[in-house]
Design an enzyme around this catalytic site. Sequence first.
Site: not given
Ligand code: AMP
Length: 213
Positions: A13, A86, A120, A153, A164
């Site tokens: 994404k 989410r 990545r 990361r 996740r």
């Molecule tokens: P991502 O980079 O989108 O995979 O997000 C990394 C982490 O940020 C996730 O595993 C959550 O801990 C937190 N996070 C990101 N977006 C959200 C959201 N919309 N609601 C809650 N936690 C979020």
Amino acid sequence: MNFVFIGKPFAGKGTYAQYLKEVFDLVQISTGDVLREVSELDSELGKQVKDTINKGDLVNDELISKILQEKLSKITKGVILDGYPRNIEQAKTLESFFKIDYVIYFNPLNKTIIDRITKRRTCSNCGRIFHTVNIIPRVQGICDYCNGKLSIRKDNNIEAIQKRLDLFDQKTSSLINFYREKGILKTFDDNRPFLELKEDLRIFFENLINNKQ
Ligand code: AMP
């Protein structure tokens, strides 16, 4: 026009959003990036958010929705939201303050995800995403845009990734029907070469944006 990108972790994404925002002059908001910034703050909130992210849990709905609403209120261009909503609660909150035109759903298989996890690399300074095969930096280990150091990361450990993926199945996947029923869901097959999907997305966005003008 405003877009939401939905997909399992490592669906790509963020990478596709990064490309499309540059071609179509959109603003990309990745709530993951926003929260990683908050997690670097030397405060109780910073520590809490860091801990939540590193465990692979979700940050509480109220906090992320408030941060996002504030960010969106300052933006005048079209937006790609990557990582929000989410869950259904967040989707309903979003509806109350922002209009979404299309939801783009990426559907990678687990083997595609595993391939991406191992290849990545993310810039520790600006958050840009690279890939050891598909998006190779000009200098190994260094970001093309800001010379930041590329790394894997911190939340890319097996337990956090599994959590996740489970959270996606339990909470985020219900968004697919939610948006399908509204007639604004567009699914893209994510199990094919990066350049092929990138081109399909470009054509889709170009048609949408041209038809709107
Ligand atoms: P991502 O980079 O989108 O995979 O997000 C990394 C982490 O940020 C996730 O595993 C959550 O801990 C937190 N996070 C990101 N977006 C959200 C959201 N919309 N609601 C809650 N936690 C979020």
